[in-house]
Write a protein that holds these residues in place. Structure first.
Motif, PDB file in Angstrom:
ATOM      1  N   VAL A  26     -24.761  11.324 -15.134  1.00 28.46           N
ATOM      2  CA  VAL A  26     -23.818  11.867 -14.150  1.00 28.46           C
ATOM      3  C   VAL A  26     -22.451  11.876 -14.810  1.00 28.46           C
ATOM      4  O   VAL A  26     -21.957  10.836 -15.257  1.00 28.46           O
ATOM      5  N   MET A  27     -21.869  13.050 -14.889  1.00 28.98           N
ATOM      6  CA  MET A  27     -20.560  13.238 -15.499  1.00 28.98           C
ATOM      7  C   MET A  27     -19.524  13.468 -14.393  1.00 28.98           C
ATOM      8  O   MET A  27     -19.889  13.650 -13.235  1.00 28.98           O
ATOM      9  N   PRO A  28     -18.224  13.472 -14.729  1.00 28.84           N
ATOM     10  CA  PRO A  28     -17.205  13.651 -13.692  1.00 28.84           C
ATOM     11  C   PRO A  28     -17.319  14.959 -12.902  1.00 28.84           C
ATOM     12  O   PRO A  28     -16.958  14.999 -11.726  1.00 28.84           O
ATOM     13  N   ASN A  29     -17.808  16.032 -13.523  1.00 27.50           N
ATOM     14  CA  ASN A  29     -17.884  17.299 -12.782  1.00 27.50           C
ATOM     15  C   ASN A  29     -19.243  17.994 -12.888  1.00 27.50           C
ATOM     16  O   ASN A  29     -19.371  19.160 -12.532  1.00 27.50           O
ATOM     17  N   HIS A  30     -20.255  17.295 -13.386  1.00 24.65           N
ATOM     18  CA  HIS A  30     -21.600  17.855 -13.472  1.00 24.65           C
ATOM     19  C   HIS A  30     -22.581  16.746 -13.814  1.00 24.65           C
ATOM     20  O   HIS A  30     -22.191  15.602 -14.008  1.00 24.65           O
ATOM     21  N   GLU A 107     -40.305  18.066 -29.772  1.00 25.33           N
ATOM     22  CA  GLU A 107     -39.081  18.353 -30.523  1.00 25.33           C
ATOM     23  C   GLU A 107     -37.972  18.816 -29.578  1.00 25.33           C
ATOM     24  O   GLU A 107     -36.834  18.357 -29.655  1.00 25.33           O
ATOM     25  N   GLU A 108     -38.330  19.706 -28.692  1.00 30.22           N
ATOM     26  CA  GLU A 108     -37.360  20.205 -27.721  1.00 30.22           C
ATOM     27  C   GLU A 108     -36.920  19.086 -26.774  1.00 30.22           C
ATOM     28  O   GLU A 108     -35.741  18.954 -26.447  1.00 30.22           O
ATOM     29  N   SER A 109     -37.858  18.267 -26.358  1.00 29.37           N
ATOM     30  CA  SER A 109     -37.536  17.135 -25.488  1.00 29.37           C
ATOM     31  C   SER A 109     -36.552  16.193 -26.169  1.00 29.37           C
ATOM     32  O   SER A 109     -35.568  15.752 -25.564  1.00 29.37           O
ATOM     33  N   ASN A 110     -36.807  15.882 -27.439  1.00 27.99           N
ATOM     34  CA  ASN A 110     -35.906  14.991 -28.185  1.00 27.99           C
ATOM     35  C   ASN A 110     -34.512  15.586 -28.321  1.00 27.99           C
ATOM     36  O   ASN A 110     -33.505  14.885 -28.176  1.00 27.99           O
ATOM     37  N   ARG A 111     -34.433  16.883 -28.583  1.00 27.85           N
ATOM     38  CA  ARG A 111     -33.131  17.556 -28.726  1.00 27.85           C
ATOM     39  C   ARG A 111     -32.350  17.515 -27.409  1.00 27.85           C
ATOM     40  O   ARG A 111     -31.156  17.223 -27.386  1.00 27.85           O
ATOM     41  N   ILE A 112     -33.030  17.768 -26.295  1.00 23.48           N
ATOM     42  CA  ILE A 112     -32.367  17.763 -24.991  1.00 23.48           C
ATOM     43  C   ILE A 112     -31.955  16.349 -24.599  1.00 23.48           C
ATOM     44  O   ILE A 112     -30.854  16.137 -24.082  1.00 23.48           O
ATOM     45  N   CYS A 113     -32.803  15.369 -24.872  1.00 25.13           N
ATOM     46  CA  CYS A 113     -32.443  13.972 -24.588  1.00 25.13           C
ATOM     47  C   CYS A 113     -31.213  13.551 -25.393  1.00 25.13           C
ATOM     48  O   CYS A 113     -30.324  12.874 -24.882  1.00 25.13           O
ATOM     49  N   GLU A 114     -31.162  13.974 -26.641  1.00 29.48           N
ATOM     50  CA  GLU A 114     -29.999  13.668 -27.485  1.00 29.48           C
ATOM     51  C   GLU A 114     -28.734  14.322 -26.911  1.00 29.48           C
ATOM     52  O   GLU A 114     -27.670  13.703 -26.874  1.00 29.48           O
ATOM     53  N   ILE A 121     -19.962  11.148 -24.818  1.00 27.13           N
ATOM     54  CA  ILE A 121     -19.188  11.060 -26.062  1.00 27.13           C
ATOM     55  C   ILE A 121     -18.389  12.341 -26.275  1.00 27.13           C
ATOM     56  O   ILE A 121     -17.249  12.321 -26.737  1.00 27.13           O
ATOM     57  N   ASN A 122     -18.980  13.472 -25.907  1.00 25.58           N
ATOM     58  CA  ASN A 122     -18.332  14.774 -26.097  1.00 25.58           C
ATOM     59  C   ASN A 122     -17.396  15.155 -24.955  1.00 25.58           C
ATOM     60  O   ASN A 122     -16.708  16.162 -25.033  1.00 25.58           O
ATOM     61  N   TRP A 123     -17.348  14.352 -23.896  1.00 22.96           N
ATOM     62  CA  TRP A 123     -16.543  14.686 -22.720  1.00 22.96           C
ATOM     63  C   TRP A 123     -15.072  14.925 -23.035  1.00 22.96           C
ATOM     64  O   TRP A 123     -14.474  15.876 -22.515  1.00 22.96           O
ATOM     65  N   PRO A 124     -14.427  14.131 -23.883  1.00 23.36           N
ATOM     66  CA  PRO A 124     -12.991  14.379 -24.144  1.00 23.36           C
ATOM     67  C   PRO A 124     -12.695  15.777 -24.681  1.00 23.36           C
ATOM     68  O   PRO A 124     -11.605  16.302 -24.464  1.00 23.36           O
ATOM     69  N   THR A 125     -13.641  16.399 -25.353  1.00 21.55           N
ATOM     70  CA  THR A 125     -13.400  17.730 -25.914  1.00 21.55           C
ATOM     71  C   THR A 125     -13.994  18.843 -25.055  1.00 21.55           C
ATOM     72  O   THR A 125     -13.866  20.021 -25.403  1.00 21.55           O
ATOM     73  N   GLU A 126     -14.617  18.481 -23.938  1.00 17.59           N
ATOM     74  CA  GLU A 126     -15.236  19.466 -23.045  1.00 17.59           C
ATOM     75  C   GLU A 126     -14.154  20.366 -22.432  1.00 17.59           C
ATOM     76  O   GLU A 126     -13.130  19.895 -21.931  1.00 17.59           O
ATOM     77  N   ARG A 127     -14.388  21.672 -22.442  1.00 19.03           N
ATOM     78  CA  ARG A 127     -13.379  22.615 -21.931  1.00 19.03           C
ATOM     79  C   ARG A 127     -13.149  22.462 -20.436  1.00 19.03           C
ATOM     80  O   ARG A 127     -12.091  22.803 -19.926  1.00 19.03           O
ATOM     81  N   ASN A 128     -14.152  21.955 -19.695  1.00 16.60           N
ATOM     82  CA  ASN A 128     -13.999  21.774 -18.242  1.00 16.60           C
ATOM     83  C   ASN A 128     -13.554  20.364 -17.871  1.00 16.60           C
ATOM     84  O   ASN A 128     -13.558  20.014 -16.704  1.00 16.60           O
ATOM     85  N   ASN A 129     -13.172  19.581 -18.864  1.00 15.79           N
ATOM     86  CA  ASN A 129     -12.699  18.223 -18.608  1.00 15.79           C
ATOM     87  C   ASN A 129     -11.358  18.299 -17.872  1.00 15.79           C
ATOM     88  O   ASN A 129     -10.385  18.827 -18.388  1.00 15.79           O
ATOM     89  N   ILE A 130     -11.371  17.797 -16.660  1.00 15.16           N
ATOM     90  CA  ILE A 130     -10.145  17.806 -15.850  1.00 15.16           C
ATOM     91  C   ILE A 130      -9.342  16.574 -16.211  1.00 15.16           C
ATOM     92  O   ILE A 130      -9.737  15.449 -15.937  1.00 15.16           O
TER      93      ILE A 130
END
Length: 133
Positions: A26-30, A107-114, A121-130
């Motif tokens: 669960v992220m701040p906006n999604h 393989e696809e499951s592992n990629r999506i889980c990752e 970790i990527n949230w600070p650079t997310e374009r929709n980060n309010i």
């Protein structure tokens, strides 16, 4: 609100015994989550529901077993709870649609889980980060 959304998502498999939850965040906006529909639940009460199945069968598949129904129920429940917390009844919370994808192999499951695991970790650079002060 995020904790409530987290708890409500975890209740999904309690409410629907044919649904198994996998990784989610669960992220701040999604949010992101993986669900497995493990089997179809058959209703065999002899009553039938015309709009869901022909009346010439006693074994009906419940329409509440679709991914759309699962997400719709989750969004409805969390929207009501968030609006009650904020004392703002009737205010939309979630976007109208959602993205779904069938995971076809490990393989696809592992990629999506990752991807899900790294989302915070990527949230600070997310374009929709309010950004809040």
């Amino acid at each position: 609100m995020g904790k409530m959304v987290d708890m409500e998502w975890q209740r999904t498999s309690d409410i629907r015994p044919n649904v198994r939850l996998d990784m989610f965040i669960v992220m701040p906006n999604h949010m992101h989550g993986i669900i497995y529909i493990t089997h179809k639940i058959r209703i065999n009460d002899g009553r039938g529901v015309l709009q869901y199945a022909p009346t010439n069968t006693n074994a009906l598949q419940s329409p509440s077993q679709t991914v759309g129904a699962i997400i719709r129920g989750f969004k409805s429940s969390t929207t009501k709870q968030i609006n009650k917390m904020r004392n703002m009844p009737g205010v939309p919370i979630w976007q109208c649609n959602y993205f779904e994808h069938i995971i076809r192999n490990n393989e696809e499951s592992n990629r999506i889980c990752e991807y899900i695991y790294n989302n915070p970790i990527n949230w600070p650079t997310e374009r929709n980060n309010i950004k809040t002060p």
